[in-house]
Design an enzyme around this catalytic site. Structure first.
Site, short mmCIF file in Angstrom:
data_model
loop_
_atom_site.label_atom_id
_atom_site.label_comp_id
_atom_site.label_asym_id
_atom_site.label_seq_id
_atom_site.Cartn_x
_atom_site.Cartn_y
_atom_site.Cartn_z
N GLU A 103 0.85 -1.20 0.00
CA GLU A 103 0.00 0.00 0.00
C GLU A 103 0.88 1.24 0.00
O GLU A 103 1.77 1.39 0.85
CB GLU A 103 -0.90 0.02 1.24
CG GLU A 103 -1.96 -1.07 1.28
CD GLU A 103 -3.24 -0.68 0.57
OE1 GLU A 103 -3.29 0.45 0.02
OE2 GLU A 103 -4.17 -1.50 0.57
N HIS A 174 -3.80 -3.12 -8.24
CA HIS A 174 -5.09 -3.65 -7.79
C HIS A 174 -6.12 -3.54 -8.91
O HIS A 174 -6.99 -4.41 -9.08
CB HIS A 174 -5.54 -2.86 -6.56
CG HIS A 174 -6.55 -3.58 -5.72
ND1 HIS A 174 -7.13 -3.00 -4.61
CD2 HIS A 174 -7.10 -4.81 -5.81
CE1 HIS A 174 -7.98 -3.85 -4.06
NE2 HIS A 174 -7.99 -4.95 -4.76
N ASP A 184 -6.89 1.59 -8.20
CA ASP A 184 -5.54 1.88 -7.69
C ASP A 184 -4.53 0.90 -8.29
O ASP A 184 -4.88 -0.23 -8.61
CB ASP A 184 -5.51 1.83 -6.15
CG ASP A 184 -6.06 0.53 -5.55
OD1 ASP A 184 -7.08 0.02 -6.04
OD2 ASP A 184 -5.46 0.02 -4.59
#
Length: 201
Positions: A103, A174, A184
């Site tokens: 992330e 993603h 994303d």
């Protein structure tokens, strides 16, 4: 290289450090084959780490990389993190069972409010951290939060360490493994150059 992997955990070298905040949100053992890049769409790296470590969130990732290049590991790379959701790639489904999720602290898609760009939760994003782009098959030019140079450099070094350790087959966003459901890491992420750098292509 600024990082290496030891027993499923990232270790900093050459002055780099890796913070650890272990999340309870993980499953059984996996053998990583892929690397999936996400953006947090959150307020900060710290708040995203807290959310990914909250049992009520039922989500997690292996790493969070801040805009300053800081790296925090939440789940060991040989454990199943809950980052991909319903997903498919290269004939595989359930990418949580075979991928590492990273992330990036980034507010994602932004909206215009008067003379400012704002995140989905209402925070004003400075103009110097915004770029307009058209996302994939959409036809509207929108604002997106840019990635910092420090963040992308840390990601590249981490990706190289992971590719060396696990002989990764591919690198995806993603949005690639959950098209139509996720957007994303978005149009500002340099996926082609990052994939080439990590996989040596």
């Amino acid at each position: 290289m600024g990082y290496r992997v030891e027993n499923g955990w990232l270790v900093g070298t050459h002055g780099n450090t890796v913070l650890r905040s272990e999340s309870p949100n993980h499953g059984g053992e996996i053998v990583p084959e892929f690397l999936v890049v996400h953006f947090t769409a959150g307020r900060s790296a710290k708040s995203s780490v807290a959310w990914l470590c909250n049992p009520e969130s039922k989500v997690s990732a292996h790493l969070v990389i801040g805009r300053d290049g800081s790296v925090t590991q939440l789940v060991a790379f040989n454990r199943r993190a809950w980052h991909a959701g319903r997903s498919q790639w290269a004939g595989r489904s359930d990418l949580n069972s075979c991928s590492i999720g990273i992330e990036l602290d980034n507010k994602g898609k932004l909206h215009r409010a008067g003379s400012h760009w704002k995140s989905w939760f209402g925070e004003v994003v400075p103009d110097e951290e915004v770029a307009e782009a058209i996302y994939k098959d959409e036809h509207v030019r929108l604002g997106w939060h840019t990635y910092s140079a420090e963040q992308l450099e840390a990601l590249t070094q981490v990706g190289a360490a992971l590719a060396t350790q696990y002989k990764l087959r591919d690198v995806m966003g993603h949005e690639d493994i959950a098209p139509g459901r996720k957007n994303d890491p978005g149009p500002l992420f340099p996926m082609e150059s990052f994939r080439a750098s990590v996989l040596g292509r």
